[in-house]
Each structure stands twice: as C-alpha cells, then as structure tokens.
Design a protein around this motif. Sequence first.
Motif, PDB file in Angstrom:
ATOM      1  N   THR A 141     -46.113  -8.664  22.436  1.00 38.74           N
ATOM      2  CA  THR A 141     -45.168  -9.615  21.857  1.00 38.74           C
ATOM      3  C   THR A 141     -45.740 -11.020  21.915  1.00 38.74           C
ATOM      4  OG1 THR A 141     -43.270  -8.253  22.484  1.00 38.74           O
ATOM      5  CG2 THR A 141     -42.840 -10.570  22.004  1.00 38.74           C
ATOM      6  N   LEU A 142     -45.651 -11.754  20.794  1.00 41.03           N
ATOM      7  CA  LEU A 142     -46.181 -13.107  20.676  1.00 41.03           C
ATOM      8  C   LEU A 142     -45.040 -14.084  20.441  1.00 41.03           C
ATOM      9  CD1 LEU A 142     -49.042 -12.205  18.192  1.00 41.03           C
ATOM     10  CD2 LEU A 142     -49.280 -12.525  20.649  1.00 41.03           C
ATOM     11  N   ASP A 143     -45.086 -15.207  21.140  1.00 39.41           N
ATOM     12  CA  ASP A 143     -44.116 -16.288  20.950  1.00 39.41           C
ATOM     13  C   ASP A 143     -44.792 -17.325  20.072  1.00 39.41           C
ATOM     14  OD1 ASP A 143     -42.031 -18.003  21.113  1.00 39.41           O
ATOM     15  OD2 ASP A 143     -42.431 -18.666  23.153  1.00 39.41           O
ATOM     16  N   PRO A 175     -45.836 -20.364  17.800  1.00 40.31           N
ATOM     17  CA  PRO A 175     -45.476 -21.710  17.383  1.00 40.31           C
ATOM     18  C   PRO A 175     -45.596 -21.781  15.847  1.00 40.31           C
ATOM     19  CG  PRO A 175     -47.733 -21.662  18.193  1.00 40.31           C
ATOM     20  CD  PRO A 175     -47.168 -20.285  18.379  1.00 40.31           C
ATOM     21  N   PRO A 176     -44.950 -22.733  15.154  1.00 36.46           N
ATOM     22  CA  PRO A 176     -44.074 -23.751  15.744  1.00 36.46           C
ATOM     23  C   PRO A 176     -42.622 -23.305  15.898  1.00 36.46           C
ATOM     24  CG  PRO A 176     -44.324 -24.166  13.402  1.00 36.46           C
ATOM     25  CD  PRO A 176     -45.169 -22.944  13.712  1.00 36.46           C
ATOM     26  N   ASP A 177     -42.256 -22.147  15.283  1.00 40.26           N
ATOM     27  CA  ASP A 177     -40.845 -21.770  15.321  1.00 40.26           C
ATOM     28  C   ASP A 177     -40.433 -21.105  16.626  1.00 40.26           C
ATOM     29  OD1 ASP A 177     -42.099 -19.329  15.124  1.00 40.26           O
ATOM     30  OD2 ASP A 177     -41.539 -19.017  13.025  1.00 40.26           O
ATOM     31  N   ARG A 178     -41.420 -20.666  17.419  1.00 41.69           N
ATOM     32  CA  ARG A 178     -41.173 -20.047  18.724  1.00 41.69           C
ATOM     33  C   ARG A 178     -40.387 -18.740  18.611  1.00 41.69           C
ATOM     34  NH1 ARG A 178     -44.965 -21.621  22.125  1.00 41.69           N
ATOM     35  NH2 ARG A 178     -45.235 -23.876  22.099  1.00 41.69           N
ATOM     36  N   ASP A 179     -40.378 -18.154  17.433  1.00 39.26           N
ATOM     37  CA  ASP A 179     -39.764 -16.845  17.300  1.00 39.26           C
ATOM     38  C   ASP A 179     -40.680 -15.793  17.917  1.00 39.26           C
ATOM     39  OD1 ASP A 179     -37.593 -17.837  16.000  1.00 39.26           O
ATOM     40  OD2 ASP A 179     -38.364 -17.437  13.980  1.00 39.26           O
ATOM     41  N   GLU A 180     -40.083 -14.752  18.478  1.00 41.03           N
ATOM     42  CA  GLU A 180     -40.884 -13.678  19.054  1.00 41.03           C
ATOM     43  C   GLU A 180     -41.230 -12.658  17.976  1.00 41.03           C
ATOM     44  OE1 GLU A 180     -38.997 -11.916  22.396  1.00 41.03           O
ATOM     45  OE2 GLU A 180     -39.615 -13.497  23.767  1.00 41.03           O
ATOM     46  N   ALA A 222     -47.399 -18.113  23.819  1.00 42.60           N
ATOM     47  CA  ALA A 222     -47.189 -17.181  24.926  1.00 42.60           C
ATOM     48  C   ALA A 222     -47.305 -15.748  24.429  1.00 42.60           C
ATOM     49  CB  ALA A 222     -45.818 -17.419  25.551  1.00 42.60           C
ATOM     50  N   PHE A 223     -47.622 -14.856  25.352  1.00 41.64           N
ATOM     51  CA  PHE A 223     -47.676 -13.443  25.008  1.00 41.64           C
ATOM     52  C   PHE A 223     -47.059 -12.618  26.131  1.00 41.64           C
ATOM     53  CE2 PHE A 223     -51.564 -13.995  27.466  1.00 41.64           C
ATOM     54  CZ  PHE A 223     -51.563 -12.873  28.286  1.00 41.64           C
TER      55      PHE A 223
END
Length: 326
Positions: A102-104, A106-111, A129-130
Amino acid sequence: MNNAAPEAEGSRGAFLLDSTVAGAGPRGFDALRHVWETQIGDVFRLPTFSPTTIGDLRVKGRAAKVRDVRFADVRSASALAGTPGDDHDAAVMYVVRRGTWTLDDPPDRDEHTVSAGQFRLRHFERPYAFETAPHTTTKILALPAARLSPVLGNRIITGPADSAEVRLLVAHTNMVHATIDELGPAGVHAAHSTLIELAKAVVRRRFDDTEPQLAPALAQAAKDLADGHLADPELSPAMLARQLNVSVRTLQRAFAATGESVGAYIRQRRLEEARLALTAPSRRLSVSELAAHWHFADSSHFIRAFKKQYGRTPTDYASSTRPAGG
C-alpha cells in the motif's frame, strides 16, 4: 554475497540481505541495517521504518544497480511500514506476487494498494509512505524520471503482473541479477538500455518485438513461463507466443539468438524433471508413467530422449543412483 562490479562500468553487484538469520525483533533490524549500510547503501538507501516494523522485522531480499536504474526483490515475513530512503523524483514500479503493498501517494495522500498479481508504476517527486501485509513478495524498480517522463508523464500505470511487457521486464532484471558481476562496459550499457526500453514498453503496453536487443529478455520470459507449465499438455511454442503476445516466429527467432530452440528447451526441462522423479525418495513412477506424465509420445520416445540427454536409459539411471542396499 557477490562482489561489486568495477565502478567504472557503472554498476554494483547484486547484493543479498536476510534479517531472519538473526531472528525476529530488534536484532533482526540490526542485522539488516549492518548489511544494508555496508553493502547496499550505494544501491538503495535504508528506508525509514516505523517502530512497529523495527520491533518485528523479518525480511529477505536482494538489490542491484545498473547505472541510474535500481531494482530489488523483497520477501517479508513480517509487516513493513515506513518511507523509502531515496525513491524521490524517480519512476517507481511495484510488481506484487504475493500479499499487498500500500502506497500513501502525494500530493493527495490517498492510499493505493497493489494486490498480488498486479503492478503499479508512477513518478514520485516527493517522499511517500508505504505499508505491506505480512508475507508479501514484491519486485521494486526505481527508474530515472528523465528517461521515463516523455512516455509516462503524470500518469499512473497499473495492470496485471503477468502481462507480456511486465514478464519481459521481470525476466530481464533476473538475468541482470545473475550476471551483473560478469558484465563488461558493453554488457552494462546493453543491460541498462534494455531496462529502460522494457520500462517504456510497460507504459505503452507494447514492445518492439523486432528489436534484437530484447531477444534475450523475450527468451528468458518464455523459459520462466514454460517452467511453470511443464506438466501442461497444452505447453507449446504457440502457447508461449500467445501468452507473451508475439508471433511464434518472433519467439523462435529470440531463442535462436541464444543458440537453442523453444521445443528443445521444453523437452530438456521435462527430461530434467523426469530425472529428478527417478531418484525421488518417495515411490517412483514407472517409465511408462513418466513418459505419459511429461507428455512424450510413448515410452520408446521417452527412453531414447532420456538416453541421448543423460547417456543411459531411465532404468539404468535409477539403478545407478539408488543407495547401496536400497
């Protein structure tokens, strides 16, 4: 662990790491950090892991670098979470074989979760983040954004991990892992150019099947596919070509460039599996059963092919390898 190739050739060795040897917990992280900092730091920087990850870090992997392309294979028994050390301003591709990554973004920070059997490729300009599930197996490629931007742009490319283009790219990275320490300057240049072209093919969802430079990757992808279907009665050059989205002629041409034929490779691998079965400690199949299982026309054809490959009949081979008194 392999030695690094000369720096003048623009590559490093394919390094191995294993934090499970020292056991789970902080000792596992300490073992991984030592190997990473002494052997892999010039390939991938150590990610910033979460405290939970450090407390129970059980992961195996390998990493390599060819000029400005880096790739790694990661098998994690424990869950992982953190931020990559240096995958910023790069086109990063995740090919997940097992589990989830799973990747967080940017820029929307959706997973965004990459599930088993899928891949995801996008350009990352900033840290992200991951998080992974336990028992996740993933191939990660970090490619120079400048080389991919003309075809990738701001798009996110996703799809099945068994697509023809991804199969070729994965096969090529595996070949590079196996041969990187033996590559001279010309070999490094060829390996690097092929990595870039195959990554572009993933973006375009097609590759140039007449490009001679891609022949080794195509042949290796076909071998990997054949190895998983040796017991399938439908296995044939036509089936492999269909799966890899090329013509049979193109596939045969790729194999010819490596000095063998598609049919000969399938026959050799089936004979190898039959040989292993002959010496298995469990109950052995008869010669006729082996011939049928590995799809030889009949026992006579199987015996002749086996003798040509190994210098003796299946029965003689089994007798010669049987333990004394067995």
